[in-house]
Design an enzyme around this catalytic site. Structure first.
Site, PDB file in Angstrom:
ATOM      1  N   LYS A  53     -18.168  13.166   4.497  1.00  0.00           N
ATOM      2  CA  LYS A  53     -18.800  14.122   5.409  1.00  0.00           C
ATOM      3  C   LYS A  53     -18.061  14.165   6.754  1.00  0.00           C
ATOM      4  CE  LYS A  53     -21.477  15.083   2.068  1.00  0.00           C
ATOM      5  NZ  LYS A  53     -22.797  14.605   1.762  1.00  0.00           N
TER       6      LYS A  53
HETATM    7  C1  LIG Z   1     -23.898  14.544   0.726  1.00  0.00           C
HETATM    8  C2  LIG Z   1     -25.072  15.441   0.571  1.00  0.00           C
HETATM    9  C3  LIG Z   1     -26.375  14.958   0.410  1.00  0.00           C
HETATM   10  C4  LIG Z   1     -26.681  13.505   0.224  1.00  0.00           C
HETATM   11  O1  LIG Z   1     -26.190  12.660   1.200  1.00  0.00           O
HETATM   12  P1  LIG Z   1     -25.960  11.100   0.876  1.00  0.00           P
HETATM   13  O2  LIG Z   1     -25.662  10.517   2.212  1.00  0.00           O
HETATM   14  O3  LIG Z   1     -24.819  11.017  -0.080  1.00  0.00           O
HETATM   15  O4  LIG Z   1     -27.218  10.570   0.290  1.00  0.00           O
HETATM   16  C5  LIG Z   1     -27.406  15.870   0.371  1.00  0.00           C
HETATM   17  N1  LIG Z   1     -27.197  17.192   0.443  1.00  0.00           N
HETATM   18  C6  LIG Z   1     -25.961  17.707   0.568  1.00  0.00           C
HETATM   19  C7  LIG Z   1     -25.776  19.187   0.667  1.00  0.00           C
HETATM   20  C8  LIG Z   1     -24.850  16.851   0.612  1.00  0.00           C
HETATM   21  O5  LIG Z   1     -23.613  17.362   0.705  1.00  0.00           O
END
Ligand SMILES: *Cc1c(COP(=O)(O)O)cnc(C)c1O
Length: 411
Positions: free
Chosen positions: A192
């Protein structure tokens, strides 16, 4: 240009996304490791304050993942069996799973064909007397049409939640992601926009909701260990069933250090996206997503649409380009088909997009030359190039060094 273009494979391979950890990030974590508080200490509130400031929200609540952020958001909104929550189908499954964790029913909405963001007109069609909330996903890093969604939510008395796991650092009309919905969920996973390893956060202007979220991330008790230590009191009560979704102090220190770099990293993502945009503009066979007006796009992903996506994906992989597919529409996953009876035809726009979408490498540490390499390889692959694996007959031991060539035959 007709004829063969030879591309030696990228080594190491170029991933679609990657974290950027510098010495100052490491020093920030080590400092905390030498301190008294590894978790539930002062760094949590510091990180929360920095995140609230960066997103323009009154409150930020740090949690252990983006999924935990979504789960606690549904709990804070008291989603329960019988409740429906509208979720776009073109997203990571966690956006919908959080509803199921609470016994609710995710109702899948289709996306806009140009932006692949949740389509407010389709949301309107799916609202019933059981609908309690809308989860808007800022797909690829672009804020959704929150004005239209807000109007729907207000008219029907629904909560508006942003799954902004892609869009930390984005803005609409100068208002940052994190202050565009009632509650906004972020992920701090390494792919991210910034990372704490695993981690997440929720932002909101509602202090009561924030209080409830802080209790729910800590088992549902009335005070945390540090508060008790400060007041010298041993007493606490469990007031509702919560979880251990805490984020540690060393992760929060990393988050704070990363957050300082976010504006520059978003600029770099935008710069790389412009390189792709320029290279693919008017290029037959490579479709790009539309960007809404007045948006500062976080470009978590750069998504193109191509025919024969799986062949193109394979051609890129073969030259060391880690393209990816975001996402299989959630309503097509076996779990949702079996449990909720979803399937083909429910969200035709997302289903058509799914056949064509491909996420290209995009992360701040990428060089312009990396992007140019991706452009060259994608152009060659889309032009219909059959993949030549020269040396396929080499002994197995030599395959690591196998020379690959993408032959682009002029259409
Ligand atoms: C990455 C992501 C999540 C989940 O996040 P985690 O930190 O991996 O639990 C939820 N929604 C979207 C759109 C994502 O890209």
């Amino acid at each position: 240009m007709a004829g063969a273009s030879q591309l030696p494979p990228r080594s190491p391979a170029l991933p679609y996304g990657r974290q950027w950890i510098d010495e100052d990030d490491i020093a920030a974590v080590v400092d905390v490791l030498r301190s008294d508080w590894l978790t539930t200490g002062p760094r949590v509130a510091e990180f929360e304050g920095a995140l609230a400031a960066a997103t323009g929200a009154r409150e930020a609540v740090a949690v252990s993942s983006g999924t935990a952020a979504l789960h606690l958001t549904m709990l804070a909104l008291r989603i329960r069996p019988g409740d429906e929550v509208i979720v776009p189908t073109l997203t990571f499954a966690a956006s919908a799973n959080c509803v199921v964790y609470c016994g609710g029913t995710p109702v899948f909405a289709d996306v806009d064909a140009e932006t692949l963001l949740i389509d407010p007109a389709d949301v309107a069609r799916r609202i019933t007397s059981r609908t309690r909330a809308i989860v808007a996903v800022d797909f690829a890093g672009q804020p959704c049409d929150y004005a239209a969604l807000r109007a729907l939510a207000d008219h029907h008395g629904l909560a508006l939640v942003a799954d902004a796991c892609h869009s930390l650092g984005a803005a609409e009309r100068g208002r940052p992601t994190g202050s565009l919905a009632d509650l906004t969920c972020f992920s701090l996973h390494p792919v991210k926009n910034i990372t704490t390893g695993e981690g997440g956060a929720i932002t909101t202007d509602d202090e009561l909701l924030a209080r409830r979220l802080r209790s729910l991330r800590n088992h549902g008790v009335t005070s945390d260990r540090r508060e008790r230590e400060e007041t010298g009191a041993w007493f606490y009560e469990l007031v509702e069933l919560g979880f251990n979704y805490r984020l540690t102090d060393f992760q929060c220190a990393l988050g704070q250090s990363q957050l300082r770099k976010l504006p520059a990293w978003i600029e770099r993502r935008q710069e790389l996206a412009r390189l792709y945009d320029t290279a693919f503009a008017g290029r037959p066979g490579i479709g790009r997503l539309a960007v809404r007006p007045d948006i500062s796009h976080a470009y978590h992903l750069y998504v193109v649409r191509v025919a024969e996506r799986d062949r193109v994906y394979g051609a890129l992989r073969d030259v060391g380009i880690g393209a990816n597919v975001h996402y299989i529409p959630v309503h097509l996953h076996p779990y949702y088909r079996d449990r909720f009876g979803t399937g083909e035809g429910l969200c035709p726009v997302a289903e058509a997009a799914y056949a064509e979408i491909l996420s290209l490498p995009l992360f701040p540490q990428m060089e312009d030359e990396d992007a140019a390499f991706v452009v060259e390889a994608l152009n060659a692959a889309v032009a219909g190039g059959a993949l030549l694996v020269a040396g396929a007959a080499l002994p197995a031991a030599a395959t690591g060094a196998t020379v690959l060539a993408v032959r682009a035959e002029a259409a």
